[in-house]
Design an enzyme around this catalytic site. Structure first.
Site, PDB file in Angstrom:
ATOM      1  N   SER A 251       0.872  -1.146  -0.032  1.00 12.08           N
ATOM      2  CA  SER A 251      -0.001  -0.033   0.132  1.00 12.08           C
ATOM      3  C   SER A 251       0.800   1.272   0.112  1.00 12.08           C
ATOM      4  CB  SER A 251      -0.760  -0.043   1.279  1.00 12.08           C
ATOM      5  OG  SER A 251      -0.383   0.322   2.602  1.00 12.08           O
ATOM      6  N   LYS A 252       0.259   2.470  -0.065  1.00  9.66           N
ATOM      7  CA  LYS A 252       0.894   3.880  -0.129  1.00  9.66           C
ATOM      8  C   LYS A 252       1.817   3.711   1.076  1.00  9.66           C
ATOM      9  CE  LYS A 252      -1.418   5.919  -3.502  1.00  9.66           C
ATOM     10  NZ  LYS A 252      -2.665   5.269  -3.590  1.00  9.66           N
ATOM     11  N   ARG A 253       1.775   3.391   2.326  1.00 10.83           N
ATOM     12  CA  ARG A 253       2.590   3.518   3.123  1.00 10.83           C
ATOM     13  C   ARG A 253       4.038   2.801   2.902  1.00 10.83           C
ATOM     14  NH1 ARG A 253       2.281  -0.527   7.078  1.00 10.83           N
ATOM     15  NH2 ARG A 253       0.535  -1.836   6.179  1.00 10.83           N
ATOM     16  N   GLY A 255       5.537   3.201   0.071  1.00  6.28           N
ATOM     17  CA  GLY A 255       6.033   3.641  -0.973  1.00  6.28           C
ATOM     18  C   GLY A 255       5.367   3.664  -2.386  1.00  6.28           C
TER      19      GLY A 255
END
Length: 449
Positions: A251-253, A255
């Site tokens: 997921s976004k966290r 990268g």
RNA sequence: GCCCCCAUCGUCCAGCGGCCUCGGACGCCGGCCUUUCAAGCCGGAAACACGGGUUCGAAUCCCGUUGGGGGCACCA
């Protein structure tokens, strides 16, 4: 029979690296077998769809070198390949299934559904809706006439089970005790994903459905619809999902998750494609840098790994560096120049371009990404030289720095001619005199210059 | 809570009953090369989750445990 596969993203976000891998595997499978790759748009979620995402998906696929034979923008015998254009067909299928008794209009209220869930949980059973509140033909007709149409649900055979052989996972069985009478057509007449996707797969004569493991639990629903439609059941292959370094869903966290972000970060499409191909599949030998031709030639769905894979950026960077170095010099310059100009905010003069071309082979050796080039060549085109305080401090505060600098100044001052050889000889002489190693003695000079 | 999937080095992949004191790659560590940094070359540490079976023989087959992941919407 020719193989037909499809990639059917929803334009509710940028093309995810996981989606890119799914598309790639579909594409490789089709190319390997001389089949047809269809690109469809599962855009039934009108709330979240945007044209920007739709465009990004097409652009990202193209960037990866994935083309499609049929579908969005490519045409074909099945219309627009956008689900938003096919609501009438989905409604028609739903109604005909109601007519045949395979599906029904349902009258369950949210409260009743919730009650069933609570009851199931208390009993330690699966929270499935079994159709106990289905409407009679008269009740359904009355609600339709009153302008309050009920949703249509599939009548899942009970007791029963659905079994199939997943191409990557082997035999899979779902008891219908865990499959509920899901909604196919909402009360507003729109189709749910299960209906639309399955109807399209049947109508478009898809032979192999290759998709993410997240929809493995929905597969019995799709098989059930296919069967009551009288369609030919396709083969299914569920690919494991991509995880972040912590083992959790990527997921976004962790990268960047969008393919476009990797393009913007200076990765080469060939490297990203190679990396994605190898992430969950092996060409067989120990080689990991594999050409497109080899990938197509050797791709085998049955050999795809069942393990969830961690998306390892470090390996992608290594691979990108490898691809960068493998480029012919001219090609490297052609790829790098636009990025350098964009970073600089202006076009380079002819002289500057030539200077860049001259140093390009040097930076090509050490760059992992296209975006690392500008900082290395900036000095060629800018009068103001910026230095990195960190490296300055690190080198200039060493005890050898003063001696090295003084020695170098003296040695160079005495030079009549400044040439590569004379300067080098002078500095080597300085090293000799001061007794400094090349690293200790030359590094301060490099930084000072 | 219920269902499904998965389980070899930190990470990815190879291994599909004996050829395995588990092979390759990234990363890491050390060395060589080198006027820095890279690149390249050489070497090293590093794994079959656990417990039962089956078998003459199990990393490979079966069962269980544990751990991880996914799913359970009138979202896709």
């Amino acid at each position: 029979m020719t193989v037909r596969v499809r990639f059917a993203p929803s334009p509710t976000g940028y093309l995810h690296v996981g989606g890119g891998r799914t598309a790639l595997y579909n594409w490789l499978f089709a190319r390997h077998l001389g089949g047809v790759f269809v690109l469809r748009s599962d855009d039934t979620d009108t709330e979240r769809n945007t044209p920007e995402y739709q465009t990004d998906i097409l652009d990202s696929l193209t960037w990866l070198g994935i083309d499609w034979d049929e579908g969005i923008g490519a045409g074909g015998p099945h219309g627009s390949y956008r689900q938003s254009d096919r609501s009438a067909r989905y409604r028609q299928v739903a109604e005909s299934l109601v007519a045949s008794g395979a599906a029904y209009y349902d009258g369950a209220t949210p409260t009743q559904i919730e009650a069933i869930r609570v009851e199931a949980e208390a009993a330690g059973a699966s929270p499935v809706y079994d159709g106990r509140h289905r409407l009679s033909a008269a009740e359904a007709a009355a609600r339709i006439a009153a302008g309050n149409p009920p949703p249509v649900r599939l009548a899942v055979p009970r007791p029963g089970e659905t079994r199939f052989v997943d191409v990557v996972r082997g035999e899979i069985v779902f008891s219908h005790d865990n499959v509920d009478d899901f909604v196919m057509l909402r009360s507003d007449g729109s189709p749910t994903y299960h209906l639309a996707s399955t109807v399209d797969d049947v109508d478009y004569l898809i032979t192999h459905v290759i998709r993410g493991e997240d929809i493995l639990p929905s597969t019995p629903k799709h098989i059930l619809i296919t069967e009551v439609m009288g369609g030919v059941r396709p083969e299914y292959a569920h690919l494991s999902l991509l995880n972040g370094p912590d083992g959790k869903k990527l997921s976004k966290r962790h990268g960047d998750t969008a393919i476009r972000a990797y393009r913007d970060a200076g990765f080469l499409p060939g490297a990203v494609r190679n990396f994605l191909a190898i992430l969950g599949w092996s060409p067989g030998d120990d080689e990991e840098i594999v050409s497109l031709e080899t990938m197509i030639e050797r791709f085998d769905l049955g050999a795809v790994s069942r393990n969830p894979a961690v998306f390892d950026i470090a390996k992608l960077e290594w691979m990108n560096g490898h691809y960068l170095r493998a480029m012919p010099a001219a090609e490297f310059v052609a790829a790098a120049l636009p990025i350098v100009e964009s970073d600089l905010g202006r076009t380079l003069t002819v002289a500057e371009s030539e200077a860049f071309g001259a140093v390009a082979p040097l930076v090509q050796e050490r760059a992992k990404r296209l975006t690392e080039i500008t900082p290395q060549v900036r000095f060629l085109v800018e009068e103001e030289i910026a230095y990195d305080p960190a490296s300055w401090d690190k080198v200039m505060t060493t005890i050898e720095a003063g001696a090295a600098l003084d020695g170098a100044a003296a040695a160079l001052e005495s030079l009549d001619v400044w040439s590569v050889t004379s300067v080098e000889a002078a500095l080597r002489g300085m090293l000799e005199q001061t007794g400094l190693s090349a690293g200790k003695g030359l590094q301060p000079i490099r930084v000072a210059v």
